[in-house]
Structure formats: C-alpha cells, structure tokens
Scaffold this motif. Structure first.
Motif: not given
Length: 208
Positions: A4-7, A12-15, A32-33, A52-54
């Motif tokens: 679950y991320d937000y591009k 999220p970019a690190r993962v 997408n969150v 509550a974080s991505v």
C-alpha cells in the motif's frame, strides 16, 4: 504480497527502489492509498497500519509490516540478487547505522521542516510548530554536510557497496528539492554522489 503506497512520496519511493534493485517489482501488487485525500487515515487502512502512514506491506498470510527499514529488510532477505542490508555482522551493523543517520539527519529532518515550517499538505496538517520546523532545516543541512565529508573517502553512504543507506539518502535529497532546501554549495562530493546514484535504473536512470 501487496504494498500500500502513494507513488511519488519519498518513503514509498524507497521501497519501490529496493524492489527494483532486487528485480522484484513484478512480484508485488501495488495498492494506491491517496494520501492527499486522507485515505491513509480511514479506519480500513488504520486497521492495517496504526501509524496511518505509507508504505505498508501485506504478506500472503495476512501479516502487515510498516516502516521502510522493516519492509526493505524483508524484501532484501526474500528476493535474490544484490544485498541491500549487508551479509556479515559488521556490514549489517554499519549499513543500519548509516541508514538511520540518513533517515534522521536528512530525510526526517526535511520532512519535519516541510510539515511544520511550510504549508505542507495544507488541511491535512493537524499540528504545526514553525520554530521546530526551522530547526530541522538546520539539521538537514548539517546532515548533508556530514554525508559530503563521508563521501569524500567512500563511494557509497555506508562504505564500499550500494545499500539501503544510499536509497534513503537519495530520496531524502529528492524530498529536499521538493521542500526547496538546496544542497550547500560546498557539498561537491554529495552532489557528485547523487549524480552517480541517479543513473541507477532503480532510481529512474538508465545505467547501473
């Protein structure tokens, strides 16, 4: 497994970069969150990740793993290829140390400045302390100078090999660009390192 991320956001970019380094991007499903719409604070997502974080990783057995360092650790030990977290006790300890320094001294410092001393995410910002944010601006510059001095003697953020520390530092600097924090002019080693790392395919470049 699902992520679950937000591009486009730094964590999220690190993962995504870690997955790319392991040639495993196609092994996960991205969900997408929409952080800008506050979807990360909805009960359905908070039940998966109370902070509550991505990003947040969901395994096939229903386990949820949050925090970038934990997710990248899992990725590194699940998929073959380049080691991002080290193979010996010494390597793992040094990489962990430098990863935390990159996180705290650059990425987190920039993030705190952004969320407290600028408009940040607007209405989504629940609390702001401008004085604290400005103090973190100073910390981010100090972090950049620290890594500049280190990179004058070593090719990568944790020594001789590319690692998660490089990923964290790279996206910390990308976030600094967005927050309008410029790398100090005298940090020529850091600028050169960044240009070299940017060529890696995992960072959006075409080289390796």
């Amino acid at each position: 497994m699902k992520i679950y991320d937000y591009k486009g956001f730094p964590n999220p970019a690190r993962v995504r970069a870690a997955l790319a380094e392991k040639n495993a991007t196609d092994k996960v499903q991205f969900v997408n969150v929409d952080v800008l719409k506050g979807e990360h604070r909805l009960p359905e997502f908070v039940s998966k990740n109370p902070s509550a974080s991505v990003p947040c990783l969901e395994l096939d057995d229903g386990t949820y793993i949050s925090e970038c360092s934990a997710i990248t650790e899992y990725i590194d030990h699940t998929f073959p290829g380049i080691s991002l977290t080290g193979t010996t006790a010494k390597e793992r300890a040094v990489i962990h140390m430098m990863q935390r320094r990159a996180e705290q001294g650059v990425l987190d410092a920039v993030s705190t400045y952004f969320h407290h001393a600028t408009p940040g995410l607007g209405a989504l910002e629940l609390y702001q302390n401008k004085e604290w944010g400005l103090k973190q601006h100073e910390r981010a510059l100090a972090g950049m100078r620290y890594f500049n001095d280190f990179l004058a003697h070593q090719p990568y953020a944790a020594g001789e090999n590319f690692s998660v520390a490089d990923i964290t530092l790279f996206f910390g600097l990308s976030f600094a660009d967005a927050a309008k924090i410029s790398i100090p002019a005298d940090c020529t080693e850091l600028v050169a390192w960044r240009a070299r790392i940017a060529k890696r395919a995992s960072m959006g470049g075409t080289g390796s």
